[in-house]
Design a protein around this motif. Structure first.
Motif, PDB file in Angstrom:
ATOM      1  N   ASP A  81      -0.812  -6.468   0.026  1.00  0.00           N
ATOM      2  CA  ASP A  81      -1.938  -5.582  -0.291  1.00  0.00           C
ATOM      3  C   ASP A  81      -2.281  -5.607  -1.784  1.00  0.00           C
ATOM      4  O   ASP A  81      -2.568  -4.578  -2.399  1.00  0.00           O
ATOM      5  CB  ASP A  81      -1.625  -4.131   0.138  1.00  0.00           C
ATOM      6  N   ARG A  82      -2.275  -6.823  -2.367  1.00  0.00           N
ATOM      7  CA  ARG A  82      -2.509  -6.955  -3.808  1.00  0.00           C
ATOM      8  C   ARG A  82      -3.830  -6.334  -4.253  1.00  0.00           C
ATOM      9  O   ARG A  82      -3.903  -5.637  -5.276  1.00  0.00           O
ATOM     10  CB  ARG A  82      -2.465  -8.436  -4.205  1.00  0.00           C
ATOM     11  N   GLU A  83      -4.896  -6.558  -3.482  1.00  0.00           N
ATOM     12  CA  GLU A  83      -6.207  -6.039  -3.874  1.00  0.00           C
ATOM     13  C   GLU A  83      -6.209  -4.512  -3.937  1.00  0.00           C
ATOM     14  O   GLU A  83      -6.811  -3.919  -4.830  1.00  0.00           O
ATOM     15  CB  GLU A  83      -7.287  -6.545  -2.914  1.00  0.00           C
ATOM     16  N   GLU A  84      -5.525  -3.876  -2.989  1.00  0.00           N
ATOM     17  CA  GLU A  84      -5.462  -2.415  -2.998  1.00  0.00           C
ATOM     18  C   GLU A  84      -4.705  -1.912  -4.224  1.00  0.00           C
ATOM     19  O   GLU A  84      -5.070  -0.894  -4.814  1.00  0.00           O
ATOM     20  CB  GLU A  84      -4.797  -1.903  -1.721  1.00  0.00           C
ATOM     21  N   LEU A 132      -4.463  -3.496  -7.132  1.00  0.00           N
ATOM     22  CA  LEU A 132      -5.331  -3.708  -8.293  1.00  0.00           C
ATOM     23  C   LEU A 132      -6.438  -2.668  -8.345  1.00  0.00           C
ATOM     24  O   LEU A 132      -6.758  -2.134  -9.420  1.00  0.00           O
ATOM     25  CB  LEU A 132      -5.925  -5.120  -8.254  1.00  0.00           C
ATOM     26  N   ASN A 133      -7.011  -2.359  -7.194  1.00  0.00           N
ATOM     27  CA  ASN A 133      -8.084  -1.354  -7.145  1.00  0.00           C
ATOM     28  C   ASN A 133      -7.585   0.031  -7.529  1.00  0.00           C
ATOM     29  O   ASN A 133      -8.354   0.869  -7.998  1.00  0.00           O
ATOM     30  CB  ASN A 133      -8.703  -1.315  -5.745  1.00  0.00           C
ATOM     31  N   ARG A 169       0.816  -1.212   0.000  1.00  0.00           N
ATOM     32  CA  ARG A 169       0.000   0.000   0.000  1.00  0.00           C
ATOM     33  C   ARG A 169       0.857   1.272   0.000  1.00  0.00           C
ATOM     34  O   ARG A 169       0.407   2.330  -0.442  1.00  0.00           O
ATOM     35  CB  ARG A 169      -0.968   0.001   1.185  1.00  0.00           C
TER      36      ARG A 169
END
Length: 348
Positions: free
Chosen positions: A306-309, A311-312, A277
């Motif tokens: 924090d891969r999803e953050e 990608l988002n 992040r």
């Protein structure tokens, strides 16, 4: 197919140029006819001078200066016409010291001042300072002492006239002030060898210096974003040399006209040693993403959190170059990291 590769250095492992080349080699195995543009990049720390050298040309000047412990060391800076690019880690960097030698109570930024002095003597009128990787927490006092020694007879800052027509730009993505809980000592000094007691003393030393400086000049820039960069070197440039502060990566990307390079690309690949992040807080891959427009950006790193953050935030793919279970020691070997980047790039 057009692919732009702009990967930051994997600190202690690969330079930006080496990481870019490894990715290009992997891509060529799958797309042998692809147009591949490799862009050496840095956000102001390690590799910043080389990135500008690749972008604008010029000559790398070699100077004998003092390292953080005042030992002789050969350092380089870039001179192109009236523009100089100085990477402070060349003279005042943490990598110049062994782990046992790290001590920000004694480490000095004197050598950085010597580089600035040499650039001014050789005709530089605009000086870009890459603030990153410093071993110091001296609020730039050492740097200022070197300039006073180089340009005055009586040892007074007000005697210096050499900077009358010289402008400075500090390149850093650090927004911290000089003093306080978010300042140079509290946030960065521990990684330079400071004990908790040293942190308090360093912070107090910087605060007193800022108070004296504010009294002298009639203004105080110790709380400006970037004042705490490089152990307070940012503050010294802002307060004493009226420097302008810019994002290191944005300055470089604007210089190389990255938006134009990326305009008709099918893919941009960027990366760094560790992505999480914090990457979203203005680090190099985020700077790339912001200038990519509608071109998809793949982010690679030696470690991913924090891969999803990520990608988002807009990265089209976020990939770790290392296979599960690999040891840190093995992953940090240059040939292993290069091979892992090559292998991952064949999947793009």
């Amino acid at each position: 197919m057009k692919i732009v590769i702009a990967i930051d250095s994997f600190k202690g492992c690969l330079s930006s140029k080496e990481a870019n080349e490894a990715a290009a080699e992997g891509i060529r195995k799958v797309y042998p006819d692809a147009e591949i543009i490799k862009v050496p990049v840095s956000d102001g720390g390690e590799g910043y001078m080389e990135a500008f050298h690749a972008a604008i040309g010029g000559k790398l000047e070699e100077v004998m200066v003092r390292d953080p412990l005042m030992r002789p060391v050969t350092a380089k800076y870039l001179l192109q016409g009236e523009t100089a690019v100085i990477e402070i880690a060349q003279a005042s960097g943490l990598t110049l010291l062994t782990k046992e030698e790290r001590n920000p109570m004694v480490a000095t930024s004197y050598g950085t001042g010597q580089l600035v002095a040499d650039a001014v003597r050789k005709g530089a009128r605009h000086i870009i300072i890459g603030l990153g990787g410093s071993a110091t927490s001296d609020a730039g006092i050492g740097m200022l002492k070197a300039l006073i020694s180089a340009f005055t007879k009586h040892g007074q800052w007000d005697d210096i006239t050499a900077f009358k027509d010289v402008t400075f730009t500090i390149a850093s993505d650090v927004k911290n002030p000089l003093c306080g809980e978010k300042g140079a000592a509290h946030v960065f000094a521990p990684q330079k060898g400071a004990t908790p007691e040293m942190v308090l003393r360093l912070d107090e030393r910087a605060r007193k210096f800022a108070e004296l400086s504010a009294r002298h000049f009639g203004f105080d820039r110790s709380q400006m974003p970037g004042a705490g960069a490089a152990g307070g070197l940012g503050y010294a440039f802002l307060q004493y040399l009226d420097a302008k502060s810019m994002s290191g990566i944005q300055l470089l990307l604007d210089t190389i006209h990255f938006k134009e390079l990326a305009k008709e690309a099918d893919l941009i690949i960027t990366g760094e040693g560790s992505a999480d992040r914090q990457t979203l807080m203005g680090k190099l891959p985020m700077g790339i993403l912001e200038q990519a427009g509608s071109v998809p950006v793949f982010l690679i790193a030696g470690r991913i959190s924090d891969r999803e953050e990520l990608l988002n935030a807009g990265f089209a793919r976020v990939d770790c170059i290392n296979p599960p279970g690999i040891s840190l020691e093995e992953a940090m070997r240059k040939e292993v990291a290069q091979q892992n980047i090559r292998k991952l790039a064949t999947t793009f």
